[in-house]
Scaffold this active site. Structure first.
Site, PDB file in Angstrom:
ATOM      1  N   CYS A 283      27.308-133.702  23.966  1.00 54.94           N
ATOM      2  CA  CYS A 283      28.184-134.805  24.374  1.00 54.94           C
ATOM      3  C   CYS A 283      29.618-134.324  24.183  1.00 54.94           C
ATOM      4  O   CYS A 283      29.874-133.337  23.540  1.00 54.94           O
ATOM      5  CB  CYS A 283      27.962-136.025  23.494  1.00 54.94           C
TER       6      CYS A 283
ATOM      7  N   ARG B  91      30.164-131.376  29.364  1.00 55.58           N
ATOM      8  CA  ARG B  91      29.254-131.416  28.208  1.00 55.58           C
ATOM      9  C   ARG B  91      28.256-132.565  28.308  1.00 55.58           C
ATOM     10  O   ARG B  91      27.294-132.645  27.557  1.00 55.58           O
ATOM     11  CB  ARG B  91      30.041-131.574  26.897  1.00 55.58           C
TER      12      ARG B  91
ATOM     13  N   TRP C 197      25.473-137.245  26.768  1.00 54.47           N
ATOM     14  CA  TRP C 197      24.319-136.565  27.353  1.00 54.47           C
ATOM     15  C   TRP C 197      23.147-137.073  26.530  1.00 54.47           C
ATOM     16  O   TRP C 197      22.887-136.584  25.429  1.00 54.47           O
ATOM     17  CB  TRP C 197      24.459-135.051  27.252  1.00 54.47           C
TER      18      TRP C 197
ATOM     19  N   ASN D  24      27.870-136.484  18.489  1.00 57.71           N
ATOM     20  CA  ASN D  24      27.199-135.473  19.303  1.00 57.71           C
ATOM     21  C   ASN D  24      26.148-134.854  18.404  1.00 57.71           C
ATOM     22  O   ASN D  24      26.435-134.477  17.272  1.00 57.71           O
ATOM     23  CB  ASN D  24      28.199-134.406  19.763  1.00 57.71           C
ATOM     24  N   GLY D  25      24.896-134.785  18.867  1.00 59.20           N
ATOM     25  CA  GLY D  25      23.834-134.165  18.056  1.00 59.20           C
ATOM     26  C   GLY D  25      22.652-135.110  17.923  1.00 59.20           C
ATOM     27  O   GLY D  25      22.478-136.041  18.703  1.00 59.20           O
TER      28      GLY D  25
ATOM     29  N   GLU E  92      10.464-114.020  36.054  1.00 61.56           N
ATOM     30  CA  GLU E  92      11.755-114.678  35.774  1.00 61.56           C
ATOM     31  C   GLU E  92      12.890-113.667  35.777  1.00 61.56           C
ATOM     32  O   GLU E  92      13.967-113.910  36.307  1.00 61.56           O
ATOM     33  CB  GLU E  92      11.669-115.433  34.440  1.00 61.56           C
TER      34      GLU E  92
ATOM     35  N   LYS F 289      16.150-113.886  38.193  1.00 60.68           N
ATOM     36  CA  LYS F 289      17.525-113.915  37.663  1.00 60.68           C
ATOM     37  C   LYS F 289      18.370-112.849  38.365  1.00 60.68           C
ATOM     38  O   LYS F 289      19.477-113.097  38.808  1.00 60.68           O
ATOM     39  CB  LYS F 289      17.545-113.645  36.144  1.00 60.68           C
TER      40      LYS F 289
ATOM     41  N   GLU G 290      18.949-113.664  42.176  1.00 58.32           N
ATOM     42  CA  GLU G 290      19.756-114.821  42.587  1.00 58.32           C
ATOM     43  C   GLU G 290      21.224-114.675  42.232  1.00 58.32           C
ATOM     44  O   GLU G 290      22.052-115.341  42.819  1.00 58.32           O
ATOM     45  CB  GLU G 290      19.183-116.123  42.038  1.00 58.32           C
TER      46      GLU G 290
ATOM     47  N   HIS H 117      -2.168-101.344  42.358  1.00 55.06           N
ATOM     48  CA  HIS H 117      -2.795-101.848  43.601  1.00 55.06           C
ATOM     49  C   HIS H 117      -1.767-102.006  44.717  1.00 55.06           C
ATOM     50  O   HIS H 117      -1.915-102.870  45.574  1.00 55.06           O
ATOM     51  CB  HIS H 117      -3.489-103.191  43.317  1.00 55.06           C
TER      52      HIS H 117
ATOM     53  N   LYS I  77      22.379-126.028  42.436  1.00 55.87           N
ATOM     54  CA  LYS I  77      21.854-126.205  41.077  1.00 55.87           C
ATOM     55  C   LYS I  77      20.588-127.065  41.109  1.00 55.87           C
ATOM     56  O   LYS I  77      19.661-126.837  40.386  1.00 55.87           O
ATOM     57  CB  LYS I  77      22.905-126.850  40.166  1.00 55.87           C
TER      58      LYS I  77
HETATM   59  C1  AGP Z   1      16.606-120.829  38.705  1.00 58.99           C
HETATM   60  O1  AGP Z   1      17.592-120.007  38.119  1.00 58.99           O
HETATM   61  C2  AGP Z   1      17.102-121.546  39.925  1.00 58.99           C
HETATM   62  N1  AGP Z   1      18.302-122.248  39.684  1.00 58.99           N
HETATM   63  C3  AGP Z   1      16.003-122.387  40.580  1.00 58.99           C
HETATM   64  O2  AGP Z   1      14.879-121.563  40.784  1.00 58.99           O
HETATM   65  C4  AGP Z   1      15.532-123.617  39.767  1.00 58.99           C
HETATM   66  O3  AGP Z   1      14.814-123.208  38.639  1.00 58.99           O
HETATM   67  C5  AGP Z   1      14.605-124.446  40.677  1.00 58.99           C
HETATM   68  O4  AGP Z   1      15.345-124.891  41.796  1.00 58.99           O
HETATM   69  C6  AGP Z   1      13.991-125.659  39.951  1.00 58.99           C
HETATM   70  O5  AGP Z   1      15.011-126.530  39.527  1.00 58.99           O
HETATM   71  P1  AGP Z   1      14.607-127.698  38.480  1.00 58.99           P
HETATM   72  O6  AGP Z   1      14.176-127.015  37.222  1.00 58.99           O
HETATM   73  O7  AGP Z   1      15.854-128.497  38.312  1.00 58.99           O
HETATM   74  O8  AGP Z   1      13.484-128.479  39.090  1.00 58.99           O
END
Ligand code: AGP
Length: 611
Positions: free
Chosen positions: A2, A27, A74, A100-101, A484, A488, A491, A507, A606
């Site tokens: 927060c 925040r 938050w 906050n916390g 993952e 990372k 992207e 394979h 996002k």
């Molecule tokens: C991951 O780094 C990306 N931003 C993307 O794959 C994300 O994880 C995916 O769109 C799912 O989003 P969410 O967790 O908000 O559902």
């Protein structure tokens, strides 16, 4: 997380508070509020939703004063609505608190205060602090002393700012966990969650340490330690600009969020795991053992990074529940006519709680009669509103598009849920208590890993940032980490990267291996360690460049690999929380070297709220 701000001085306080909250909105922004003390007394104005809603409410009022405080929320306890928005007050309305916390022991404190006649108006943990201070003042203790005494009864993490309408001009601030900084001005003083809102007024900043509290008025700031001894601390001169300050000096939100993971993981298990009793407890999710026994299968639905967390969750939950667990992409799930009935539990994993594909999959499952649980980072989001139970990952807002702290807190949530299932299935408290202990020390291991390995990983990034392709390999619980790590890198650096089960490389993908192909592998000690070693020897035999994430002190791996990144030892189910961090840092520093737009990579959003 927060945002907190308190001000005492000569300025008109409302613009100071609103301006400060704007710089803290990153925040947390599900609700906001301010308290202003003037000749008329204490005015508290709060609003649900973004700060703009509070501003428009204030626009209709003539609220003035030169002493007050503000908060952007938050939510962790209690829905994000106006009633639960901070500031919170005691019965008299004079003692006003922003926080906050997480106050772990708020329930027993609340029950004791209710028994003493205090009337609570909110679902928050924070309100307890106001009534606790009031209770002490009712027995004759002065305000500042009452605050000090009340704080000693709190357990958990808190950054608190407290004022008393009957003593205008005095602010008390207390820190134990979340940050609090104090700006020393000319005939004015200001306290906030971080530096950003202070820089407009002063660059002389004092950082409060854990266990300390401060008493501010217009002329002076006094800081006391946990034994109530006066602390003298020279202010630091901060040269950041305001934008840098929101990132607390980090170049990008993504790097800041990578470094927040120890705190985020700790905030996700705090108040849910009780080591003494060996019990796990969720605020927003309850099953009885009998209800749990009715489930015959579990489906986990997610997208992107959250889908990788779901794959790890499958390992943890299948071990705990001993029923079949399937993991599906949200975009695939509802089109495959899944076998779902009232004996199916569907878990949606989503940081934003708004991902269209995941929500659509959950809706299909609900339509077919499944029970729904969500693991989510945003209270009140669509996914949480449609679920029967929610496990919140208290990661705080994740601003960087590339998900980092949301992922490790999702893994933490799955681990907690697996302990909860073991508890429901009657496993011994001692076994569960042992599993808790390792989780409790994970935040320290994250910090240790960052401290020891970040520089080395940055150097590795400088050597490999021109590569055109990467291969990430992992087995078992680390196969999702290979996926993952590849995501990372893809992207944020736009380099092509693939994640594969290490055993699957022979394979097909092995055809790609040559001296130009960096191969990042996770090879910590698990039951399949020797198998992974054999796979890595196949890479070396084809001149692949081998970067291995391994246990600290793995001398054999240091001989085999071209480069190693050592991570602290932990139990296998928790290793992914540690082994993913080097892949996050490698992606970050490679993208940095390539001059990529790290926080807002091209083509990405996002939260993908369209199918
Ligand atoms: C991951 O780094 C990306 N931003 C993307 O794959 C994300 O994880 C995916 O769109 C799912 O989003 P969410 O967790 O908000 O559902």
């Amino acid at each position: 997380m927060c945002g907190i701000i308190g001000y005492v001085g000569n300025r008109d306080v409302v613009p100071v508070l609103i301006g400060g909250l704007k710089k803290l909105e990153y925040r947390g922004y599900d609700s906001a509020g301010i308290a202003v003390v003037n000749a008329k007394g204490v005015d508290v104005v709060r609003a649900e939703g973004k700060l703009i809603n509070l501003e428009s409410k204030l626009g209709e009022m003539q609220l003035h004063g030169n002493f007050g405080m503000g908060h952007t929320r938050w939510a962790t306890h209690g829905k994000p609505n106006e009633n639960n928005a901070h500031p919170h007050r005691d019965c008299t309305g004079q003692v006003v608190v922003i926080h906050n916390g997480i106050i772990e022991n708020f329930l027993p404190l609340k029950q004791k205060l209710q028994a003493a006649g205090h009337e609570f108006k909110t679902e928050t943990d924070t309100e307890v602090v106001a009534h606790l201070i009031e209770e002490k003042m009712n027995s004759g203790t002065k305000f500042v002393e009452a605050v000090k005494s009340a704080i000693k009864e709190l357990e958990g993490h808190y950054a608190l700012v407290i004022i008393n309408g009957a003593e205008p001009g005095t602010i008390v601030a207390a820190k134990h966990g979340p940050p609090l900084v104090i700006g020393i001005g000319e005939d004015e003083n200001i306290v906030a969650s971080d530096v950003a809102p202070l820089l407009e007024y002063t660059r002389n900043i004092i950082y409060l340490e854990d266990g300390e509290f401060a008493v501010l008025d217009q002329k002076k700031v006094e800081i006391f330690d946990g034994e109530d001894k006066l602390v003298t601390r020279e202010p630091k001169r901060i040269l950041w600009d305001a934008v840098m300050a929101e990132k607390e000096g980090y170049r990008h939100y993504m790097l800041k969020e990578i470094h927040e993971q120890a705190r985020a993981v700790r905030d996700t298990f705090t108040g849910r795991m009780f080591e003494e009793s060996g019990q796990v407890f969720f605020n927003d999710l309850q099953f009885t053992s009998e209800e749990w026994s009715k489930f015959r299968r579990v489906h986990i639905v997610a997208c992107g990074t959250s889908w990788h967390a779901a794959l790890v969750g499958k390992f943890l939950l299948e071990e705990a529940a001993r029923i079949p667990i399937e993991v599906d992409y949200g975009s695939e799930y509802r089109y495959r006519n899944p076998i779902v009935d009232e004996h199916t539990l569907v878990i949606g994993v989503t940081q934003s709680g708004e991902t269209a594909d995941t929500i659509a999959g959950m809706q299909e499952a609900k339509r077919k009669g499944a029970a729904l649980v969500t693991i989510c980072n945003v209270i009140g989001s669509a996914a949480t509103r449609m679920s029967d139970g929610v496990i919140y990952t208290n990661a705080g807002p994740e601003i960087g598009v590339a998900s980092t702290k949301a992922f490790t807190t999702q893994l933490t949530a799955f681990y907690l849920f697996s302990l909860y299932v073991r508890q429901l299935r009657g496993e011994s408290r001692d076994d569960i208590r042992f599993a808790m202990h390792e989780m409790l020390v994970i935040p320290h291991k994250i910090e240790d890993l960052l401290l020891k390995q970040e520089k080395h990983i940055e150097e590795l990034a400088h050597r490999f940032y021109k590569s055109q392709d990467f291969l990430f390999l992992g087995r078992g619980v680390h196969y999702p980490i290979a996926l993952e790590g590849a995501l990372k890198l893809k992207e944020i650096s736009y380099i092509h990267a693939e994640g594969y089960p290490a055993g699957e490389m022979k394979h097909g993908p092995i055809a790609l291996i040559d001296e130009n192909m960096p191969v990042v592998a996770i090879a910590t000690h698990t039951p399949v360690y020797e198998k992974v070693v054999s796979n890595l020897q196949e890479v070396k035999a084809r001149d692949g460049k081998l970067i291995v994430i391994c246990d600290e002190g793995d001398e054999a791996m240091k001989k085999l690999a071209d480069e190693v990144i050592e991570v602290p030892w932990t139990v296998e189910p928790l290793q992914p929380i540690l082994t993913v961090i080097p892949t996050q840092l490698l992606a970050y520093y490679i993208a940095l070297r390539r001059g990529a737009d790290i926080d807002q990579p091209r083509n990405l959003a996002k939260s993908v709220t369209v199918e």
